[in-house]
Structure formats: structure tokens, C-alpha cells
Design an enzyme around this catalytic site. Structure first.
Site, PDB file in Angstrom:
ATOM      1  N   TYR A  51       0.811  -1.214   0.000  1.00  0.00           N
ATOM      2  CA  TYR A  51       0.000   0.000   0.000  1.00  0.00           C
ATOM      3  C   TYR A  51       0.848   1.269   0.000  1.00  0.00           C
ATOM      4  O   TYR A  51       0.339   2.360  -0.208  1.00  0.00           O
ATOM      5  CB  TYR A  51      -0.954   0.034   1.209  1.00  0.00           C
ATOM      6  CG  TYR A  51      -1.951  -1.105   1.263  1.00  0.00           C
ATOM      7  CD1 TYR A  51      -2.135  -1.946   0.181  1.00  0.00           C
ATOM      8  CD2 TYR A  51      -2.711  -1.338   2.395  1.00  0.00           C
ATOM      9  CE1 TYR A  51      -3.047  -3.000   0.222  1.00  0.00           C
ATOM     10  CE2 TYR A  51      -3.633  -2.376   2.458  1.00  0.00           C
ATOM     11  CZ  TYR A  51      -3.787  -3.214   1.360  1.00  0.00           C
ATOM     12  OH  TYR A  51      -4.687  -4.231   1.411  1.00  0.00           O
TER      13      TYR A  51
ATOM     14  N   ASP B 252      -2.492 -18.368   2.481  1.00  0.00           N
ATOM     15  CA  ASP B 252      -3.669 -19.071   1.945  1.00  0.00           C
ATOM     16  C   ASP B 252      -4.147 -20.123   2.943  1.00  0.00           C
ATOM     17  O   ASP B 252      -5.352 -20.291   3.169  1.00  0.00           O
ATOM     18  CB  ASP B 252      -3.383 -19.676   0.561  1.00  0.00           C
ATOM     19  CG  ASP B 252      -1.984 -20.248   0.431  1.00  0.00           C
ATOM     20  OD1 ASP B 252      -1.169 -20.063   1.356  1.00  0.00           O
ATOM     21  OD2 ASP B 252      -1.700 -20.897  -0.591  1.00  0.00           O
TER      22      ASP B 252
ATOM     23  N   ASP C 297      -4.690  -6.728   6.397  1.00  0.00           N
ATOM     24  CA  ASP C 297      -5.914  -6.024   6.037  1.00  0.00           C
ATOM     25  C   ASP C 297      -7.031  -7.052   5.788  1.00  0.00           C
ATOM     26  O   ASP C 297      -8.149  -6.941   6.316  1.00  0.00           O
ATOM     27  CB  ASP C 297      -5.628  -5.211   4.757  1.00  0.00           C
ATOM     28  CG  ASP C 297      -6.755  -4.284   4.386  1.00  0.00           C
ATOM     29  OD1 ASP C 297      -7.686  -4.122   5.185  1.00  0.00           O
ATOM     30  OD2 ASP C 297      -6.710  -3.710   3.273  1.00  0.00           O
TER      31      ASP C 297
END
Ligand code: NAD
Length: 362
Positions: free
Chosen positions: A146, A227, A251
């Protein structure tokens, strides 16, 4: 002992829910023998109304002069509030982003707890909900994808977008230290979540975190691919204590972990820097739809004040008293409207605050 607490009541339900947290803080501080000195700080829409900007330099200085800041929430209804006619950098949310940056808040803490009394709201399999869970996600907040270089270019007629994911060892080490320090106050287990089978940045996270882990021999340390972690959170969340992860993975995983509690209005959060300082706030927003009606659930903010006592002020016993009081009041069947269920007693915002303050201060 006296601590300086900055208080950002903010907008919408912010003032209502913060008032209840202050009530509870006053109850435990007098019980456990320490003083809290509060300073009001304006931020968000209320600051725009007074000063024309969502965050003033004076507000930043007042926050910096505090041992910790307790916040309600900021912002209004994007469709009707005049604040959203301003350009984005002048809107309420810009104040929050600016204060996080100015205070160097690089670690975001999002606990996810399933209370037995609220387990019917948990969307997981019944036997999983029956086991309960109490985990905390420590998300690196100021680096990674980000914040990396990004651009879009067209070359030979082909449009291409590039985002860069980069971390240095300094950024990783300070986040890892936070996670291990937090684990020492909990069940002493840290799970580093990454994608080390693919990403170089993840492999650096592993090397640095392993070195940090060596300094905390009492903490069990493990790694997990992101995952797999996304699956494990719905399959067996009870296995987690502290989950440490980079910005984007955090996030996504923190919203997944919030969702499985079934009651986001119960979830506190905190953002910390490399001192003891932190900004503590509920996970939810300013709920303009119910503002001023004395019906908002103050528990997330009350639990945020408990986190403040634990992580910024080292008043762990007072923090425990708040957590226990919340459990007690839920066990006694008191509920605000958002978590109401059959057979329970419905209470208003201030009644919930009174009940928790009473149980915590006894
Ligand atoms: P929201 O979290 O404010 O509200 C979503 C829904 O949850 C609403 O129906 C609301 O009534 C309910 N709700 C939220 N908190 C509650 C509580 N404590 N008790 C009972 N019900 C509660 O999210 P939104 O509607 O998307 O955003 C409203 C405003 O809040 C926007 O201006 C947004 O930018 C702002 N916001 C601020 C923060 C923050 O201050 N950190 C975080 C998120 C959103």
C-alpha cells in the site's frame, strides 16, 4: 501514578461511546489506585466545523503529549454531510490518516474474540464456535504494497499497472518485537503469516522474525502461509493466539477474523508506535444512522480502553477487570440492540456503560 490520556470523541456515536469508556476507566482507576488525566482532542468532522481542517497541529501536539489516546470514531454520512463536499484531503477521514502518520503508528492490533453468550451470531460450524477463540492480529500498517511505488504505463499499446511490495529489516523487526511483546501478555504463541514460498519480502520477514523469536524463548513461534491461514481461521480459529503479518495480508485476514465473531460492534482495535504510545479505538465507524439516540453499543470502545491500560500503561489487572466485567454483563443477559437476542434484557448505551463500570469497579 498518573497517566495523561488524550480523548478524541469525534463524530456520530463517538462522543456517546467514549463517555461510557471514560466511566469504566474511572471505575477501574480508582479501584486499582492510579489516576487518569484526560485532555480533549478535536479530530474529524467536529474539527472541520471548529477550525476548517480535520486535524490541527495543536491536536497532534496534544496527542504527542499524551501517554495514550482513546478515540471514538470520526466521519459522517457521505451522502448528506457537508464534510464530503470538501476535497478528499480536507474530509474527516484525512484527519485519521494524518494522525496515524504523524504519530508513526506502524502496528495495528485487531483482537477477535468469540464470547460464549454471543456464539449464535458466529457463522462457523457449531462445534468450532463451541470451542471459542481469542486471537489478535498484529498487522504492519505503514509499509508493503500500500506504500510502495506504483504507476500505470502503456507500452506498445498494452496498458500495464505496477504496484511494489517492499519491506526492510527495520520495519519487520519493530513489528515482530511488538507481536512478541503482546504474546508475552497473552498465551505466548506467535504465528507469522506470509507467502514465503513465492515472495522475497516474505522470506525476509521469516529471517528477521526468527531472529526476534530467539529473544523470546517462552513464546512458541510458528510460520504459516497466508492461503492456509485464511482457511484455518474458519476451520480452527482456536489454534491462534497472536498472528503477525504484513500490511495487505493483515488487512484481509483481520476482516475475516472480525467477521467470524458475528458481532463487529464488540471489537476493539489499537495502533501502536515503537514507544508505549498507542491510539485505541473501536473497529466500527461513527454510525451516523444511530447517532444521538443513546442506543449504540459502547463495548468495543470500552474494550479498547482496556487494551490501552494493558499495552500503553501496563495496568494489566485493571485491563483484566474490564474484560471480566464485559463477560459478566453479557452472562447476566444485558444487551444493546445490535446484539440483542431472545430472553435478554435490552439496555441503552449509558446503561451498558453503568453496568460494566459497576462490575469492573467492584
Ligand atoms: P459504521 O461502522 O459506522 O456503521 C455500519 C453499521 O453498523 C451501521 O448500521 C451502524 O449503525 C452499525 N454500528 C456501528 N457501530 C455500532 C455500534 N457501536 N453500536 C451499534 N451499531 C453500530 O460504518 P459506515 O456506516 O460505513 O461508516 C459511517 C462513518 O464512519 C463514515 O463516515 C466512515 O468514514 C466512518 N468510519 C470511521 C472509522 C473510524 O473512525 N476509525 C472507521 C470506519 C468508518
Amino acid at each position: 501514578m498518573e497517566y495523561k490520556i488524550g480523548v478524541i470523541r469525534g463524530d456520530g456515536i463517538g462522543p456517546e461511546i467514549v463517555n461510557e469508556a471514560v466511566k469504566v476507566l474511572d471505575a477501574v482507576s480508582s479501584k486499582f489506585g492510579f489516576d487518569l488525566k484526560y485532555t480533549d482532542i478535536d479530530m474529524g468532522g467536529c474539527s472541520i466545523d471548529k477550525y476548517g481542517v480535520p486535524l490541527t497541529e495543536e491536536a497532534v501536539e496534544a496527542a504527542k503529549a499524551s501517554d495514550a489516546v482513546l478515540m471514538g470514531s470520526i466521519g459522517g454520512d457521505a451522502k448528506t454531510s457537508p464534510w464530503y463536499k470538501l476535497e478528499p484531503s480536507k474530509r474527516p477521514e484525512a484527519g485519521l490518516l494524518a494522525i496515524r502518520k504523524k504519530l508513526n503508528l506502524f502496528a495495528n492490533l485487531r483482537p477477535s474474540v468469540l464470547y460464549p453468550e454471543l456464539k449464535k451470531a458466529c457463522p462457523l460450524a457449531e462445534e468450532t464456535a463451541d470451542r471459542g477463540f481469542d486471537m489478535i492480529i498484529v498487522r504492519e500498517l505503514t509499509g508493503g504494497l500500500y506504500f510502495g511505488e506504483r504507476y500505470t504505463k502503456t507500452s506498445k499499446g498494452l496498458e500495464t499497472a505496477v504496484d511494489t511490495l517492499s519491506y526492510n529489516e527495520f520495519e519487520i523487526r519493530r513489528a515482530a518485537i511488538k507481536a512478541f511483546e503482546i504474546a508475552m501478555k497473552r498465551d505466548k504463541k506467535v504465528t507469522l503469516v506470509d507467502k514465503a514460498n513465492v515472495l522475497d519480502s516474505s522470506r525476509l520477514w521469516r529471517r528477521i522474525t526468527e531472529k526476534v523469536a530467539a529473544g523470546y524463548p517462552d513464546v512458541k513461534y510458528e510460520t504459516m502461509l497466508v492461503d492456509n491461514c485464511a482457511m484455518q481461521i474458519v476451520r480452527d480459529p482456536a489454534q491462534f493466539d497472536v498472528v503477525l503479518t504484513e500490511n495487505m495480508f493483515g488487512d484481509i485476514l483481520s476482516d475475516e477474523a472480525a467477521m467470524i465473531t458475528g458481532s463487529i460492534g464488540m471489537l476493539p482495535s489499537a495502533s501502536l508506535n515503537d514507544t508505549k504510545f498507542g491510539l485505541y479505538e473501536p473497529s466500527g465507524g461513527s454510525a451516523p444512522d444511530i447517532a444521538g439516540q443513546n442506543i449504540a453499543n459502547p463495548i468495543a470502545t470500552i474494550l479498547s480502553s482496556g487494551m490501552m491500560l494493558r499495552y500503553s500503561l501496563d495496568q494489566d489487572k485493571a485491563a483484566d477487570a474490564i474484560n471480566e466485567a464485559v463477560k459478566q454483563v453479557l452472562k447476566e443477559g444485558f444487551r444493546t440492540g445490535d446484539i440483542m437476542s431472545e430472553g435478554c434484557s435490552r439496555v441503552n448505551t449509558d446503561e451498558m456503560g453503568d453496568l460494566i463500570a459497576d462490575r469492573a469497579g467492584k
